[in-house]
Design an enzyme around this catalytic site. Structure first.
Site, PDB file in Angstrom:
ATOM      1  N   LYS A  69      10.092   0.100 -11.480  1.00 46.88           N
ATOM      2  CA  LYS A  69       8.747   0.042 -10.888  1.00 46.88           C
ATOM      3  C   LYS A  69       7.760  -0.822 -11.682  1.00 46.88           C
ATOM      4  CE  LYS A  69       8.882   4.453  -8.428  1.00 46.88           C
ATOM      5  NZ  LYS A  69       8.150   5.689  -8.118  1.00 46.88           N
ATOM      6  N   ASP A 105       2.792   5.817  -4.208  1.00 46.49           N
ATOM      7  CA  ASP A 105       3.068   7.140  -4.802  1.00 46.49           C
ATOM      8  C   ASP A 105       1.788   7.965  -4.915  1.00 46.49           C
ATOM      9  OD1 ASP A 105       5.832   6.809  -5.129  1.00 46.49           O
ATOM     10  OD2 ASP A 105       5.581   5.810  -7.057  1.00 46.49           O
TER      11      ASP A 105
END
Ligand code: ATR
Length: 283
Positions: A69, A105
């Protein structure tokens, strides 16, 4: 597969455990959309080539998961403002060869919080356990969305301080503090919504995150763990009549937001959630 099919997918390592293909493909099937979502196991050394292949193969959109990420950012053409603040990307849109990175997220967490508890972050105070990537996304998005105060409690103080410093620098309206996990008895009060971002509670043998008798002071507890659906933290909080939520809807909403970024279509949340539950519990 029809010739016009468009490809979506997820890059991670390992990748065999991912549930994302089930929820995205369930939506495509339900809405009869010409997309297929595939998991790809990509090692760190191959990440640059894999990202290049998104351009070459004209893949429409990709999710990025552990451990890529942060590293993936350097290979993208543009990143959204929240992904930049968080320093991590979990969603890439291929916009005619231009790869744009997003982070859904934190936003997925906020959407789940609203759905599960009716709470919006504005003017609220949060006590977050853990200071890994999940805490980072959640804390920064809470601050961006107007949280009044955030306390990050972690076993390693430096990691909590690092996230707190980021928020102080970039979102100064939010009062943020870092404390050691074993000091929460000094500060815990009914002012705080509790959020667990540590993996403690996934395994039966895990020790408690803190002394759960302190939960008598708390009204709302969220654990981002979704399997098991009821961690010891949530069970103990329910004994004190706290409202509780697990991480299932965070997983659903981060996926739903990614799907909308790629396709422009708001997916049916129920279909995504049911696909996950079916896969997880083999109903
Ligand atoms: P992610 O990056 O996915 O959010 P992680 O980095 O594996 O998850 O873990 C999140 C947090 O859980 C970490 O901050 C970690 O604490 P440290 O920073 O001290 O490593 C915390 N954590 C993991 N295992 C723990 C344990 N046994 N006791 C207390 N905290 C723990």
């Amino acid at each position: 597969m029809p010739a016009t099919i468009q490809l979506l997918g997820i890059f991670g390592f390992p990748i065999s455990h991912t549930l994302s293909p089930y929820m995205h493909n369930a939506v495509c099937k339900k809405l009869n959309l010409p997309y297929f979502y595939a998991p790809f196991e990509i090692s760190s050394e191959k990440l640059d080539k894999a990202i290049d292949s998104v351009r070459t193969l004209k893949i429409s959109g990709i999710n990025i998961t552990i451990p890529h990420k942060e590293k993936v950012i350097q290979y993208l053409d543009e990143i959204s403002s929240e992904a930049k603040l968080i320093g991590a990307v979990n969603t890439i849109k291929n916009d005619n060869g231009k790869l744009i990175g997003y982070n859904t997220d934190g936003k997925g967490f906020i959407a789940a919080l609203k759905e599960d508890t009716g709470i919006l972050p504005g003017k609220r105070s949060f006590l977050i356990f853990g200071a890994g990537g999940a805490c980072r996304s959640i804390a920064i998005q809470l601050a961006l969305d107007g949280a009044k105060k955030i306390i990050i409690a972690n076993r390693t103080l430096d990691k909590a301080e690092n996230i707190a410093d980021n928020i102080r620098k970039n979102i100064p309206a939010c009062d943020v503090q870092a404390i050691l996990l074993n000091k929460i008895a000094d500060i815990i009060s009914d002012e705080y919504i509790l959020i667990n971002t540590t993996p403690l509670g996934m395994k039966e043998s895990d020790s408690p995150i803190f002394d759960y008798s302190l939960l008598s002071k708390i009204k709302i507890v969220v654990d981002i763990i979704y399997n098991p659906p009821q961690t010891p933290l949530l069970k103990e909080a329910q004994k004190f009549d706290a409202r509780t939520a697990n991480g299932l809807n965070m997983l659903v909403f981060q996926g739903a937001l990614a799907f909308e970024i790629w396709t422009g279509i708001k997916p049916p949340i129920l279909v995504m959630r049911e696909a996950l539950i079916e896969k997880m519990f083999k109903l």
